[in-house]
Design an enzyme around this catalytic site. Structure first.
Site, PDB file in Angstrom:
ATOM      1  N   ARG A 145      16.294  65.212  68.911  1.00  0.00           N
ATOM      2  CA  ARG A 145      15.914  65.247  69.851  1.00  0.00           C
ATOM      3  C   ARG A 145      15.267  66.835  70.073  1.00  0.00           C
ATOM      4  O   ARG A 145      14.816  67.105  71.147  1.00  0.00           O
ATOM      5  CB  ARG A 145      16.683  64.653  70.983  1.00  0.00           C
ATOM      6  N   LYS A 169      27.776  61.799  59.036  1.00  0.00           N
ATOM      7  CA  LYS A 169      28.253  60.812  59.085  1.00  0.00           C
ATOM      8  C   LYS A 169      28.595  59.960  57.870  1.00  0.00           C
ATOM      9  O   LYS A 169      28.780  60.730  56.488  1.00  0.00           O
ATOM     10  CB  LYS A 169      26.683  60.124  58.635  1.00  0.00           C
TER      11      LYS A 169
END
Length: 463
Positions: free
Chosen positions: A316, A242
């Site tokens: 996830r 990020k």
């Protein structure tokens, strides 16, 4: 954690408390006529018009605070019941009581308590808040339990990752389990790598070892309610790193875990007739020579093979393994909560978490409880044609896909592949953060959906 009982006093403390008088623009003229001339003059000079959200302080002849007038909207223009909580920081420290009718009284009082929250672990404590006497027709103990669960969630989310890694998250779960005589186990090391390979792989690059936290409470023959919370204690994005701006709030990436712990606390303290199970995959998505890579293919606990399209879609992956375990015992209700996608924030903003379920009955009940509890939620579709967006040419699923479309929906569809046996399954894509302070919701970590969920679970599996 702040003690909510310090700001919501027992009804027996009403004597001597300063009255807060709710008024509307329509009722204000009659109330004003009943005041002494000096009081009317003072209030006019202060500019009080009984507009919604406005308040005025009325002193007695000696200059001491005698009464507070608080403007509320008329029935045709309802406002957030937490709006009443703006008084907590506007009023001087003292004991107050409500004198008159206040719409949605229970939520208004709850908002007062929630507004009093402060996170002061690393700073000098502020002066005490204004205190409210609990109206006699409300259940003070129940309100305090709800507030305590919210304060737990906020404390966990607000704590910097330096002091809230997998070890500390496990400690928080152990403390909660111990307080309620729940049975807790932790899976880590070689067993985690063997039985929960995606959890292990996501967390293996960190010096703080990954683990699965698993605790159960309640009789084994009771309806099974299982809560799964994403526990990414910090997310660099992995090798798909990020930018700096994207990491500023990544201490809150364990917000799903914090929320399921808060909900679990409410369920256990209410002694609901359920067999509760809480599963928290706790990891840090870090960068090192052994970090998982874009293009890798992971084999999940369920046997589904997942191609890694983006290492920043790690939540996830760990949830997939935890959901597969949860699903193996066919729970009556399976819930997961996760700070999963930016796409959910783009669609619905920070205050309105989406939820996904194929069960229309659960969806309808959740919507009803969300309104009653002033805990906003919005149902989103499990649109199965979008499975095409996360197909892989070399495996069964891709964890991110290439298009970038419908990111929250495709994340929900990804998780749904790991659930087959649960009688009802609901996925929540929460933000767990209030970016701009609002009454009852100070800036910082936030509990979302747990009041609505508790209402649903209590209604279905009551005392």
């Amino acid at each position: 954690m702040p003690d909510p009982s310090l700001v919501l006093l027992p009804a027996s403390r009403s004597r001597g408390a300063i009255p807060i008088v709710p008024v509307t623009r329509q009722s204000w003229s009659a109330v004003e006529r009943g005041l002494a001339k000096t009081a009317r003059t003072w209030l006019k000079a202060s500019g009080f018009t009984a507009g919604a959200g406005n308040h005025a302080l009325l002193p007695d002849p000696s200059g001491k605070l005698k009464k507070v007038f608080y403007g509320i909207a008329d029935a045709a223009k309802p406002v957030d019941p937490f709006d009443f909580a703006r008084l907590v920081r506007a009023l001087p420290e003292a004991d107050y009581r409500i004198e008159g009718d206040l719409p949605d009284l229970g939520n208004a009082v709850l908002g007062w308590i929630l507004e009093s929250y402060r996170y002061e672990r690393y700073r000098t404590p502020a002066s005490p808040s204004a205190r409210l006497v609990c109206p006699s027709d409300l259940d003070r103990a129940a309100l305090l339990k709800v507030a305590a669960a919210h304060f737990l969630v906020r404390d966990l989310v607000n704590t910097p990752s330096l002091d809230m890694g997998p070890d500390e998250l496990e400690a928080a779960a152990r403390k909660l389990a111990g307080q309620n005589r729940a049975k807790l186990r932790v899976v880590a090391g070689e067993r985690l790598a063997r039985d929960f390979p995606m959890i292990h792989t996501v967390g293996q690059a960190s010096t703080r070892r990954p683990r699965l936290i698993d605790f159960t409470w309640g009789p084994s023959r009771a309806p099974k309610v299982t809560l799964v919370g994403k526990g990414v204690c910090f997310d660099t994005g992995g090798l798909d790193i990020k930018p700096a701006s994207g990491m500023l709030l990544m201490k809150k990436d364990m917000g799903g875990a914090a929320n399921v712990l808060g909900l679990a606390q409410m369920i256990m303290e209410a002694k609901l007739k359920v067999r509760l199970r809480v599963l928290i995959p706790a990891v840090e998505n870090a960068i090192a020579g052994n970090a998982f890579r874009p293009g890798d293919v992971l084999t999940s606990r369920k046997g589904i093979r997942v191609e890694i399209g983006n290492t920043d879609a790690e939540g996830r992956l760990i949830l997939g393994d935890a959901l597969a375990l949860a699903d193996e015992e066919s729970p009556d209700l399976l819930i997961d909560m996760a700070t999963l996608t930016g796409a959910a924030r783009v669609a619905l903003g920070p205050d309105l978490p989406p939820f996904y379920t194929s069960d229309d009955g659960v969806a309808g009940d959740l919507a009803r409880h969300a309104v009653a509890a002033n805990d906003p939620l919005w149902r989103m579709p499990l649109w199965t044609p979008y499975y095409a967006l996360i197909e892989s040419s070399i495996a069964e699923l891709n964890n991110a896909g290439e298009s970038g479309f419908a990111g929250s929906v495709t994340a929900a569809l990804f998780l749904k592949r790991f659930v087959e046996r649960a009688r009802a399954y609901v996925h929540f894509d929460i933000f767990a953060w209030t970016p701009v302070a609002k009454p009852g919701r100070p800036k910082g970590g936030e509990a979302q959906a747990i009041r609505a969920l508790f209402g649903l679970i209590a209604e279905r599996y009551g005392k």
